[in-house]
Design an enzyme around this catalytic site. Structure first.
Site, PDB file in Angstrom:
ATOM      1  N   LYS A 128       2.256  14.230   4.254  1.00 13.19           N
ATOM      2  CA  LYS A 128       1.191  13.244   4.054  1.00 13.19           C
ATOM      3  C   LYS A 128       0.792  12.660   5.402  1.00 13.19           C
ATOM      4  O   LYS A 128       1.623  12.082   6.116  1.00 13.19           O
ATOM      5  CB  LYS A 128       1.639  12.128   3.105  1.00 13.19           C
ATOM      6  CG  LYS A 128       0.561  11.063   2.873  1.00 13.19           C
ATOM      7  CD  LYS A 128       1.095   9.910   2.024  1.00 13.19           C
ATOM      8  CE  LYS A 128       1.208  10.310   0.580  1.00 13.19           C
ATOM      9  NZ  LYS A 128      -0.100  10.430  -0.088  1.00 13.19           N
ATOM     10  N   VAL A 157      -2.637  14.907   1.760  1.00 19.28           N
ATOM     11  CA  VAL A 157      -1.363  15.611   1.626  1.00 19.28           C
ATOM     12  C   VAL A 157      -1.591  17.099   1.834  1.00 19.28           C
ATOM     13  O   VAL A 157      -2.515  17.687   1.246  1.00 19.28           O
ATOM     14  CB  VAL A 157      -0.731  15.361   0.249  1.00 19.28           C
ATOM     15  CG1 VAL A 157       0.651  16.007   0.173  1.00 19.28           C
ATOM     16  CG2 VAL A 157      -0.630  13.868  -0.029  1.00 19.28           C
ATOM     17  N   GLY A 162      -4.931   6.979  -1.761  1.00 15.17           N
ATOM     18  CA  GLY A 162      -5.289   5.801  -1.006  1.00 15.17           C
ATOM     19  C   GLY A 162      -4.619   5.712   0.338  1.00 15.17           C
ATOM     20  O   GLY A 162      -5.123   5.063   1.251  1.00 15.17           O
ATOM     21  N   GLY A 220      -3.603  17.455  -1.997  1.00 14.61           N
ATOM     22  CA  GLY A 220      -3.858  16.176  -2.634  1.00 14.61           C
ATOM     23  C   GLY A 220      -4.369  15.159  -1.645  1.00 14.61           C
ATOM     24  O   GLY A 220      -4.344  15.358  -0.429  1.00 14.61           O
ATOM     25  N   SER A 221      -4.877  14.072  -2.192  1.00 13.95           N
ATOM     26  CA  SER A 221      -5.332  12.954  -1.362  1.00 13.95           C
ATOM     27  C   SER A 221      -5.226  11.702  -2.192  1.00 13.95           C
ATOM     28  O   SER A 221      -5.257  11.741  -3.427  1.00 13.95           O
ATOM     29  CB  SER A 221      -6.773  13.153  -0.892  1.00 13.95           C
ATOM     30  OG  SER A 221      -7.653  13.201  -2.001  1.00 13.95           O
ATOM     31  N   ASP A 232       0.576   0.838  -7.180  1.00  9.90           N
ATOM     32  CA  ASP A 232      -0.438   1.874  -7.417  1.00  9.90           C
ATOM     33  C   ASP A 232       0.102   2.937  -8.375  1.00  9.90           C
ATOM     34  O   ASP A 232       0.056   4.131  -8.086  1.00  9.90           O
ATOM     35  CB  ASP A 232      -0.848   2.514  -6.089  1.00  9.90           C
ATOM     36  CG  ASP A 232      -2.194   3.242  -6.204  1.00  9.90           C
ATOM     37  OD1 ASP A 232      -2.938   2.961  -7.162  1.00  9.90           O
ATOM     38  OD2 ASP A 232      -2.481   4.090  -5.345  1.00  9.90           O
TER      39      ASP A 232
END
Length: 898
Positions: free
Chosen positions: A566, A552, A548, A545-546, A661
């Site tokens: 992360k 990850v 802001g 994952g990625s 977020d």
């Protein structure tokens, strides 16, 4: 001294008919009112003044409950000390259940006053030393309820202040101890606060010594559910930690077995934290007998100061000095132990003195090793400050920090547990395999000629001297060979480490000053070594994952636990200490619907966060791109779990945290529909120059509240808006802004009634819709089934869809003050609170969003990629609405308060 108290019974009131005897009494009352000032009242009015002298004949009591079960008194628990306290007492048992001024005693001539401002205690110099808060509404009366609750009432007989909200070391049956609330033990023979406390947390209740846990209530109780705890309460059947708005027992302690006789209805129970550090429940029967129904810990050795500083508790409470220490006959005996104060056996050593702000001289530091069977009470309740290090690293860390008084080191895991500020008693090591090789080392200072038996701070890992002194040359040869093998392995390990570092761009090691921060900042989670993360992630091989805040990677620790690592990429020039402080806050947040931070790594300019691994990934992947259709029940559980997590961040944490977020990418799923929110609190890690970029980060489009784009303050209601947008996507099963065509003749036009609809789309009979606006239109018409994911077919009821739609629309209203709190969202989802009614006028701004989305959709895929990722102000408009450029926001607005 006079008193204007309202007396519950007075002979002055018996004047209904003429009687010479009553007339005399009446005249006596008028002429000498102070003669009756010592009577106990059931209610006190304003302008009441009292001292201990005024009520000495009633044992200091001046206020009683209706049935005289409780009294408010001014008492002196230790006559030789002449220290007096304002307390509430259970009369028949004599148990003190509340104390006002436990840390500031008064004298027998000091005054207690009750006025419209509340209660105040004055010392002999007429200076106030204790009072109720002065910002309360004006009060008219003071009453002691039959429950033992001392309350102040206003003119409408509403409670303005209650002693039950400010417990001391006792709670009684029916009294609630809320999350975050605590009991603080008294000192031995005194009412002043002692060193032990009992704290109710969100998943358990803990016994603590100087802020360190030494027992958890669940260790002596039954865990019934995994809801977040809201309060603790006791009745005649047991002690309960309650959750789910008081409807669910999370943890329980039964006070009766099935063969118990019927309980005495007049029996009185208290739960008390004793000065010894144990917490117990005692029952006082009407006949005067008492019985202890529960006490924990059962083993007195588990209480941190049972044997005093460096005392060793064994064999059911027998105290002796820890190995390497002995009782010094030159010092006074510690009253908390059965022996003298413990000092190093080696006369050339002494225990460190208090920190004075200067750095310690590490050349004068040596460590006394404790026995292999010795452990420390807090080791099983705290995380190590270092992982995967050697003994020398742990020793050097403690030597460089004045507050470090010793440490325990586990060779198998390379874990370092630090003892800071104060040392309690030592205990016998448990049989747990995780601590079998954990050894303790106590810091000492050289004050004379060193003797053998002490570990030096810079001692070599290999006992060379022992090898030289061996009498047998054969054994010496074996030792030399062992040393060469050890040396070769160490060189290989160093070359391997250097190779890894060069490939991955590792910087220099942290300085001693930097290392000290890891001890001086309390509450830090486990610190992982950089090499450990490299190995766990196979060189950061698998990206999962990625977002802001960074990229990850999946990893597997040495113990087999899967983790998500992360790599933070948005920190810029933020300082190391600021980073660690924020991580300490995030790492101490433990809640069932929040992803747990397992640890961190701060290596030079690189920062890593290690989270628990959620094997189903994020909500966006499962909901939008999953192979199977997510059923409605699971969607509802995800919506509820997400709401609970946000409610905890907003109201349950010691420091309020605004997520900033909230989006499907930050809602993670695990087996059995477990849902957890990630990336909470990370907005505070942004440096000022990066704050302005926060809203342009990937994936935030569509969830920004209108106040992000204006000068309005960012609050917890900003998260509520984002949650509402996520909830709409859960209902639909698609992104709110993803294209979808619907027939203009099908009665599902998203812009029905909107005269500014696109002509081209109407002519074609097909048009893209903006789902939040479509949801508003369908809500107006009561056509909720049009909004459910069509893949669900008939597997969802209309009222279920309506419930989530109405909650979502309430959340996305333009005015923040009209949005519900996340706590109320949870209550609406759980059905314990009526559904809100969204205000249409506060949702009309969605029509602007809808028009803009329609215009963008008509531009086509290629043109869309060339546009800024955020909402843009339409060409030719001169509005000051919510769509102004984000470039004008301040960093404070973006980072938000915690």
């Amino acid at each position: 001294m006079g008193s204007s108290a309202t007396i519950a019974w007075s002979p002055c009131l018996l004047t209904s008919s003429f009687n010479p005897r009553i007339t005399i009494i009446f005249l006596f009352c008028v002429l000498f009112p102070s003669a009756l000032s010592g009577q106990v009242s059931s209610s006190i009015s304003q302008n009441f003044t009292a001292t201990y002298y005024d009520y000495i004949d009633t044992t200091g009591g001046f206020l009683a409950s209706r049935d005289r079960s409780f009294q408010a008194r001014i008492i002196n628990p230790i006559p030789e000390n002449r220290s007096f306290y304002l307390v509430v007492v259970h009369v028949s048992s004599g148990a003190i259940i509340w104390c006002a001024n436990r840390n500031t005693p008064i004298s027998e001539s000091s005054e207690f006053q009750f006025s419209q401002d509340g209660m105040t205690l004055f010392n002999d110099q007429k200076k106030p030393i204790w009072s109720t808060p002065r910002n309360l509404a004006p009060v008219t009366s003071l009453q002691l309820l039959e429950s033992g609750n001392l309350v102040m009432l206003d003119g409408a007989n509403k409670t303005v202040w209650a002693s039950f909200d400010f417990p001391t070391d006792v709670i009684v049956a029916g009294q609630r101890l809320k999350v975050g609330g605590s009991l603080v033990a008294s000192q031995d023979g005194d009412l002043a606060e002692g060193m032990y406390s009992f704290v109710v947390g969100y998943d358990d209740a803990m016994l603590q010594w100087n802020g360190m846990n030494y027992w958890e209530l669940s260790m002596s109780a039954n865990r019934n559910a995994n809801w977040a705890v809201e309060y603790m309460v006791m009745n005649y059947t047991g002690v309960y930690l309650m959750g789910k708005n008081g409807t669910q027992v999370v943890i329980s302690i039964a006070l009766h077995s099935s063969d118990d006789v019927v309980d005495d209805p007049s029996a009185f129970r208290i739960m008390k934290l004793d000065y010894t550090g144990a917490i117990s429940v005692s029952k006082f029967s009407s006949g005067g007998s008492s019985k202890q129904e529960f006490e924990t810990p059962n083993d007195s050795c588990r209480i941190p100061f049972t044997c005093g500083k460096l005392g060793y508790c064994a064999n059911g409470g027998r105290c002796q000095c820890a190995p390497g220490f002995h009782s010094d006959p030159k010092t006074n005996s510690d009253p908390r132990t059965n022996n003298q104060i413990c000092v190093p056996t080696d006369g050339s050593l002494a225990l460190p003195g208090p920190c004075n702000g200067s750095q310690p001289n590490i050349t004068n530091i040596k460590y006394s090793q404790l026995g292999v069977s010795v452990d420390y009470f807090s080791n099983d309740f705290s995380n190590p400050v270092l992982l995967y290090v050697n003994l020398t690293d742990c020793m050097n860390l403690c030597s460089g920090n004045c507050s470090c008084l010793g440490f325990f080191y586990s060779q198998g895991s390379g874990s370092c547990y630090v003892i800071k500020n104060q040392i309690g008693s030592m205990i016998t090591k448990s049989s747990s395999p995780t601590n079998k090789d954990r050894l303790g080392y106590i810091k000492t200072i050289v004050v004379g000629t060193p003797t053998i038996g002490v570990v030096e701070s810079k001692k070599s890992d290999f006992p060379v001297l022992a090898a030289i002194l061996l009498p047998s040359s054969g054994v010496m040869a074996i030792a030399v060979i062992a040393f060469l093998i050890w040396l070769r392995r160490r060189r290989i390990k160093r070359r391997w480490s250097k190779s890894i570092n060069s490939k991955l761009g590792r910087g220099n090691s942290l300085s001693a000053e930097e290392e000290m921060d890891f001890v001086s900042i309390p509450g830090l989670p486990v610190r992982f070594g950089y090499e450990e993360l490299v190995i766990a992630t196979e060189g950061f091989k698998t990206q999962i994952g990625s977002g802001g805040f960074g990229i990850v990677y999946k990893g597997t620790l040495e113990d087999g636990a899967d983790v998500a690592v992360k790599k933070i990429t948005c920190l810029g020039s933020q300082g190391r200490r600021e980073f660690l402080t924020e991580i300490a806050v995030i790492g101490n947040i433990h809640y069932v619907n929040l992803v747990r931070l397992k640890g961190f790594c701060a290596h030079g300019g690189q920062k890593f966060l290690v989270y628990e691994y959620m094997n189903r990934g994020s909500l966006d992947g499962t909901l939008f791109r999953g192979e199977r259709v997510m059923e409605w029940k699971e969607r509802y559980e995800i919506a509820l779990g997400t709401a609970r997590g946000l409610a905890y961040l907003h109201t349950g944490c010691e420091h309020k945290i605004i997520h900033c977020d909230v989006k499907p990418e930050n809602i993670l799923l695990h087996d059995k529909s477990h849902v957890k929110i990630s990336d909470f609190g990370l907005s505070k890690l942004l440096s000022p120059e990066e704050s302005n970029l926060f809203t342009t980060l990937r994936g935030t489009r569509g969830y920004l509240a209108p106040e992000w784009l204006t000068s309005s303050a960012i609050s917890d209601k900003t998260d509520v808006y984002s949650y509402g947008m996520v909830l709409l996507e859960i209902i639909r099963g698609k992104k709110n802004s993803s294209p979808e065509t619907r027939s203009a003749n099908s009665g599902t036009d998203s812009n029905r009634g909107n005269s500014q609809s696109s002509p081209s789309s109407v002519e074609s009979g097909q048009r893209p819709i903006y789902f939040p606006l479509f949801a508003l239109d369908m809500h107006d018409e009561g056509r909720y089934m049009e909004l459910a994911d069509p893949r669900l077919m008939d597997r969802v009821a209309r009222e279920e869809v309506e419930k989530l739609v109405r909650i979502a629309l309430c959340c996305v209203q333009e005015e923040p003050n009209l949005r519900p709190s996340m706590v109320n969202v949870v209550r609406m989802l759980e059905g314990v609170m009526p559904l809100g009614e969204p205000r249409i006028e506060s949702l009309n701004f969605l029509r602007f969003y809808g028009r803009r989305f329609t215009e963008e959709s008509r531009l086509g895929e290629d043109n869309e990629q060339n546009q800024p990722r955020l909402y843009r102000q339409p060409t030719g408009t001169n509005t000051s609405s919510s769509y102004n450029s984000l470039s004008y926001m301040s960093s404070q607005e973006v980072s938000g308060p915690r």
